[in-house]
Each structure stands twice: as C-alpha cells, then as structure tokens.
Write an enzyme that holds these catalytic residues in place. Structure first.
Site, PDB file in Angstrom:
ATOM      1  N   SER A 149      46.916  94.171  44.835  1.00 25.35           N
ATOM      2  CA  SER A 149      45.677  93.956  44.879  1.00 25.35           C
ATOM      3  C   SER A 149      44.736  94.977  43.859  1.00 25.35           C
ATOM      4  CB  SER A 149      45.215  93.979  46.274  1.00 25.35           C
ATOM      5  OG  SER A 149      45.116  95.287  46.797  1.00 25.35           O
ATOM      6  N   SER A 168      21.008  74.496  18.914  1.00 26.19           N
ATOM      7  CA  SER A 168      22.011  73.697  18.823  1.00 26.19           C
ATOM      8  C   SER A 168      22.541  73.937  17.420  1.00 26.19           C
ATOM      9  CB  SER A 168      21.429  72.319  19.264  1.00 26.19           C
ATOM     10  OG  SER A 168      22.485  71.367  18.385  1.00 26.19           O
ATOM     11  N   LYS A 183      16.423  71.674  18.150  1.00 27.01           N
ATOM     12  CA  LYS A 183      16.621  72.051  19.741  1.00 27.01           C
ATOM     13  C   LYS A 183      16.243  73.436  20.017  1.00 27.01           C
ATOM     14  CE  LYS A 183      18.227  69.846  22.772  1.00 27.01           C
ATOM     15  NZ  LYS A 183      19.605  69.223  22.874  1.00 27.01           N
ATOM     16  N   ASN A 217      44.635 100.228  57.086  1.00 31.30           N
ATOM     17  CA  ASN A 217      43.524  99.353  57.788  1.00 31.30           C
ATOM     18  C   ASN A 217      42.164  99.612  58.007  1.00 31.30           C
ATOM     19  OD1 ASN A 217      46.011  97.774  57.765  1.00 31.30           O
ATOM     20  ND2 ASN A 217      46.353  97.667  59.957  1.00 31.30           N
ATOM     21  N   LYS A 265      38.058  90.717  49.104  1.00 29.08           N
ATOM     22  CA  LYS A 265      37.265  91.316  48.057  1.00 29.08           C
ATOM     23  C   LYS A 265      36.917  90.811  46.872  1.00 29.08           C
ATOM     24  CE  LYS A 265      39.971  95.199  49.698  1.00 29.08           C
ATOM     25  NZ  LYS A 265      40.875  94.305  50.432  1.00 29.08           N
ATOM     26  N   TYR A 301      44.572  93.352  61.914  1.00 31.76           N
ATOM     27  CA  TYR A 301      44.641  93.040  60.391  1.00 31.76           C
ATOM     28  C   TYR A 301      45.709  92.328  60.158  1.00 31.76           C
ATOM     29  CZ  TYR A 301      45.319  93.829  55.559  1.00 31.76           C
ATOM     30  OH  TYR A 301      45.597  94.026  54.395  1.00 31.76           O
ATOM     31  N   GLN A 356      43.154  90.967  52.592  1.00 32.47           N
ATOM     32  CA  GLN A 356      43.201  91.491  51.392  1.00 32.47           C
ATOM     33  C   GLN A 356      42.486  90.615  50.423  1.00 32.47           C
ATOM     34  OE1 GLN A 356      46.398  93.888  49.685  1.00 32.47           O
ATOM     35  NE2 GLN A 356      46.891  92.187  48.305  1.00 32.47           N
ATOM     36  N   GLU A 367      19.690  77.196  33.191  1.00 33.21           N
ATOM     37  CA  GLU A 367      21.061  76.224  33.228  1.00 33.21           C
ATOM     38  C   GLU A 367      22.001  77.081  34.165  1.00 33.21           C
ATOM     39  OE1 GLU A 367      20.559  74.549  29.109  1.00 33.21           O
ATOM     40  OE2 GLU A 367      21.475  72.754  30.330  1.00 33.21           O
ATOM     41  N   THR A 427       5.356  65.873  45.169  1.00 37.28           N
ATOM     42  CA  THR A 427       6.287  65.677  46.313  1.00 37.28           C
ATOM     43  C   THR A 427       6.974  64.417  45.692  1.00 37.28           C
ATOM     44  OG1 THR A 427       4.674  63.961  47.515  1.00 37.28           O
ATOM     45  CG2 THR A 427       4.684  66.351  48.109  1.00 37.28           C
ATOM     46  N   HIS A 428       8.513  64.405  46.174  1.00 30.22           N
ATOM     47  CA  HIS A 428       9.279  63.290  45.486  1.00 30.22           C
ATOM     48  C   HIS A 428       9.190  63.647  43.854  1.00 30.22           C
ATOM     49  CE1 HIS A 428       8.906  61.371  49.648  1.00 30.22           C
ATOM     50  NE2 HIS A 428       7.856  61.786  49.637  1.00 30.22           N
ATOM     51  N   ASN A 438      17.503  75.263  23.927  1.00 35.08           N
ATOM     52  CA  ASN A 438      18.096  74.691  25.209  1.00 35.08           C
ATOM     53  C   ASN A 438      17.978  76.046  26.104  1.00 35.08           C
ATOM     54  OD1 ASN A 438      18.862  72.481  23.929  1.00 35.08           O
ATOM     55  ND2 ASN A 438      20.742  73.449  23.304  1.00 35.08           N
TER      56      ASN A 438
HETATM   57  N1  ARG Z   1      45.308  96.382  50.243  1.00 31.65           N
HETATM   58  C1  ARG Z   1      45.207  96.088  51.530  1.00 31.65           C
HETATM   59  C2  ARG Z   1      43.900  95.004  51.871  1.00 31.65           C
HETATM   60  O1  ARG Z   1      43.001  95.223  51.065  1.00 31.65           O
HETATM   61  C3  ARG Z   1      44.762  97.469  52.384  1.00 31.65           C
HETATM   62  C4  ARG Z   1      45.479  97.131  53.581  1.00 31.65           C
HETATM   63  C5  ARG Z   1      46.911  97.195  54.004  1.00 31.65           C
HETATM   64  N2  ARG Z   1      47.105  97.318  55.333  1.00 31.65           N
HETATM   65  C6  ARG Z   1      48.786  97.008  55.719  1.00 31.65           C
HETATM   66  N3  ARG Z   1      48.677  97.030  56.742  1.00 31.65           N
HETATM   67  N4  ARG Z   1      49.491  96.461  54.501  1.00 31.65           N
HETATM   68  O2  ARG Z   1      43.615  94.483  52.795  1.00 31.65           O
END
Ligand code: ARG
Length: 472
Positions: A37, A291, A297, A124, A339, A331, A336, A304, A169-170, A299
């Site tokens: 990750s 454009s 144009k 964790n 994020k 966990y 993971q 948008e 409205t509408h 835009n």
């Molecule tokens: N990179 C992991 C995450 O973001 C960290 C936690 C990993 N824990 C484990 N027991 N492998 O979740």
C-alpha cells in the site's frame, strides 16, 4: 549512516523481514503487488512519525523503554522525516506500507532502540491512529476552504442584495427573487456541509493507539498520555473497536458526498446562467476556456468539472461502504483499501471548493438580463392574488381563480401583467383599482417578501450581516 536509504535491508522474503521469523520463503511478486500500500499510504508519513513519537514518549514515561532509547528513537524519526521530505526515501513495495518503511529505516539508523519502538503496539492500532490523524487535518483544511467560499458568497450576496432575477420552480419562472437571496441559499447549504464535517471531526477524534493487534496488551501503557500528545479527546474504549472501526472514514466520505452534491447544484446553475439563452452572467477568463474550432465559444469548464466531481466523491464513499460491509471483527486486510478513496475524495473536494470560490469571486452577473427575465412569465401573479386577498378580502382560492383568468387575458393579448389595461382586469373583477399596479412590478414583489427568510433585499442584508459575524 547512509545518505541514500538502502533498498534491501529488513525487506521481507529474506528472513530479516518484520514478520519473517516463521517464514521460510518470501512472497511471490504478485503477492507483493497486491499486498503493498506504500504507493498511496506514504501520504501518512507525518502522522505515522507523530504517532511513533507519542508512543515512545509514553513507553519511556512508563519505564517500558529507557529514556536513552526514547531519545535515540526521536532523533532517528526526525531524520527519517527529513529524508522523506527531501525525497531521499526509496519506497519499496517489499516493505508494504509506510509503517514498515519508517520503522525499517529507523532500525537502520538507531539499531536496537528502533527495534523496541513496536513494544505494545501493532500495525493495526498504528495505522488506525495514522489515518484518524490524517482525516482530522483533512477536515481542518476543508473547513478553512469552506470559510473562504462562504465569505466569497456573502460578499457577492451583499453586492446583489437587490438585484432582481427570476426564481424558478420546475425550472419554470415562478416568482421574482434577488440574486443575493439565491446565493445566500447556498451559504446555508454549504454552512451545513461545513458543520457536518465538524460533527464528523468530533467523533473521529478518539485514540486507537494502545489497542495493539486487537486485544490490548500486557504492557502498562498510558493511553491517556498518547491521547493528550496526539490531540485526541480520549482513548477509544474497546480495543476490538479501535482497530476495526472505519466509520470515521465512511462518515467523512458521506459528509463530503453531500457537500459535493451541493456544489454540483451551484455549478450547474453557473453553467445554465452562462448560456446564451439565459445570459445571466459572464464567465471570467480565469474559469473558462475557449474552443479549438469555434472562435466565439467560452466554455464553463470549471463549473462543469465541479458538477462532475461529485461522481468520483460519491463513488469513493460507495466503494468504502462496500469494502466494510460484512467484515468480521477485528482487523482484516480489506481495510487497507480504506485510504485511497478518502485521499482522492479529499483532494477532489478541496479542488472543487477552490474552483467554486474563484468562480464566485469572479462572478459578473448581467443584472439587466436577470431583471428582464424576472418580469417574464407572469412572475408577479401571486402578488396580484395576494392583493385581492388583502384589499378586497377575497378568499385565497377565489383570488387564485381570478388571477388565473387575468393571466389568461394577458397571455391572449401578449403582454405582461403590469402592461394589461385596468379595464381588462376590471372586466374580470370590477373591484380592482389602479392601486394594483403598485404590486405588479418585480421590485415591488421582492420588496414585499419580508417574511422571515423571504427574498426582500432588507432580509438579504440582514442575512449577510449575520453571516459576516459568523465568519469572523
Ligand atoms: N498497511 C496496512 C493497512 O493499511 C497496515 C496494517 C497491517 N496489519 C496487518 N495485520 N497486516 O491496513
């Protein structure tokens, strides 16, 4: 100490890894790829280092490690942070994530002291802590961005407190309103979006650190101390919950999704108002494009794209909800995947807020076109009906019927209500007098809407004053 961080020491697969003790062979390349990750969670390095400093301070305070080890850990962490910020850290998928990169480099720098840092801690609780800290500062940044947008809206609303435009409205002309009032409607929406983020911040600001892997630890940790150092309100009460909970991220994404939906509504109105059919405003050069083929144009690309970004933000929210659905305690590696959606959504929303603030600041309303449109479509018909109620004491339903007949007459003659001759109105309701013309103009209409929350310019000025005070 090496200048360039070595790539291979402490990596997995060589018996030297963080967890290599019971493993004979290293992971396959595909395992490494799906497991890593670091590409995205390197954004957590500051939070990870802050968490490690708090943890080691606490370990030393409780006599679990020595003060010397704590000092070595701190100076090592400072160096790791400096190396990351100087772009010297080599990010290696074999080291999976930011937690392991920081710890691995720390061990290279300070040896055994670094290896003691993980006492009474697990990745964790560590990653849950890092991520909560990151989300908290993201909320703070978004809050500042919202403050900027709200004050841009307030200043335009003040300028256009009496600029008449059609209210719809509408998307059919309904009654005249003022542009200031219309903008202050968004002030209210965005202000609620901002307070939703503040609510989310309250709930997320609890400390998972010290929950360890899932069950707590036998070391006599002081979780109040790490909470205080990291600015958390308190330690999370249940170790299983501490490492499993991601509702803070789901809540943040949900609040951001609602915010993005609201931004998309204003963005859409900007797109609409800038069309040659509406001509309610001119787009500034800074927030529009030309454009490549049509020289005439201009835009509304920024509007948008703000309108579009909600798709990504809502997609991120939906994505994380689905990842979390049905996950057992505690966990699981699934988590993971929490994020990236949050990082992307925060980036997108921050960009939308900046673009919207710029567009509002640059807004050049065409007040003449808005005023002209406001008078079309028999927009003051309700004012006529209200007059019949107020002056002639007609029941509102009867007044509504009479007004409908008057509108039909005006439509047949192809004129606006205020241009219909008095006799034509008297042929429908003989008691109508010339006073009626006082209420048929768009200005009279908006000026009369003084009920609390109504569009009267005086109300808008009042709302602006309240907003300015709140934004101080
Ligand atoms: N990179 C992991 C995450 O973001 C960290 C936690 C990993 N824990 C484990 N027991 N492998 O979740």
């Amino acid at each position: 100490m090496t200048d360039q961080i070595s790539e291979k020491k402490h990596t997995s697969g060589d018996g030297q890894s963080m967890w290599g003790g019971r493993f004979g062979a290293g992971p396959s390349a595909i395992m490494q790829e799906i497991n890593a990750s670091i590409d995205f969670d390197k954004r957590l390095y500051r939070e990870d280092i802050a968490g490690s400093k708090a943890h080691s301070n606490m370990l030393a305070a409780k006599g679990i490690i020595t003060g010397e080890d704590r000092d070595a850990i701190h100076s090592g962490l400072d160096q790791v942070q400096a190396e990351i910020e100087a772009g010297k850290m080599v990010f290696d998928p074999a080291l999976e994530d930011i937690d392991m990169h920081v710890e691995s480099r720390l061990r290279e720098l300070v040896g055994d002291a670094g290896a003691r840092l993980h006492t009474g801690r697990s990745r964790n609780d560590q990653v849950a802590t890092d991520f909560r800290l990151w989300c908290r500062s993201a909320v703070d940044q978004l809050d500042t961005a919202y403050a900027g947008l709200l004050s841009a809206i307030t200043e335009q609303a003040d300028k256009h407190a009496a600029s008449v435009m059609p209210g719809f409205t509408h998307l059919q002309t309904a009654q005249p309103v003022t542009l200031g009032h219309h903008l202050m409607a968004y002030y209210e929406m965005f202000n609620r979006d901002r307070s939703r983020l503040a609510d989310c911040r309250k709930r997320l600001n609890e400390n998972p650190l010290g929950a360890a892997a899932l069950a707590g630890t036998s070391f006599p940790l002081d979780r109040e101390q790490t909470s205080a150092e990291l600015g958390f309100d308190k330690p999370m009460a249940n170790s299983l919950d501490a490492v499993s909970a991601r509702d803070f991220a789901m809540e943040l994404l949900s609040a951001m999704t609602i915010g993005a939906v609201h931004l998309s509504r204003l963005a859409d109105e900007i797109v609409l108002w800038a069309t040659s059919a509406f001509k309610f405003l001119e787009l500034s050069d800074s927030f529009s494009t030309g454009s490549s083929i049509m020289p005439q144009k201009r835009n509304p690309d920024a509007a948008e794209l703000v309108r579009a970004k909600v798709g990504r933000i809502m997609g991120a929210q939906n994505g994380l909800m689905i990842v979390m659905k049905g996950l057992p305690l505690a966990y699981s590696k699934d988590m993971q995947e929490d994020k990236e959606p949050v990082f992307k959504a925060v980036d997108d929303l921050a960009l939308c807020l900046a673009a919207m603030t710029g567009m509002i600041e640059d807004l050049k309303p065409n007040t003449a076109a808005m005023r002209e449109a406001a008078g079309q479509g028999f927009s003051t018909a309700t004012d006529l009906a209200d007059w019949l109620v107020r002056v002639l004491n007609l029941p509102f339903r009867d007044a509504h019927h009479v007004t409908g007949t008057v509108v039909k007459e005006a439509e047949t003659r192809g004129v606006d209500l205020c241009d219909l001759p008095l006799e034509a109105m008297q042929a429908i309701e003989p008691r109508i007098t010339a006073d009626i013309f006082d209420v048929l103009t768009v200005d009279a209409s908006v000026n009369s809407r003084t009920s609390f929350g109504g569009t009267a310019p005086a109300n808008v000025k009042q709302a602006v004053a309240t907003a300015r005070k709140a934004l101080k």
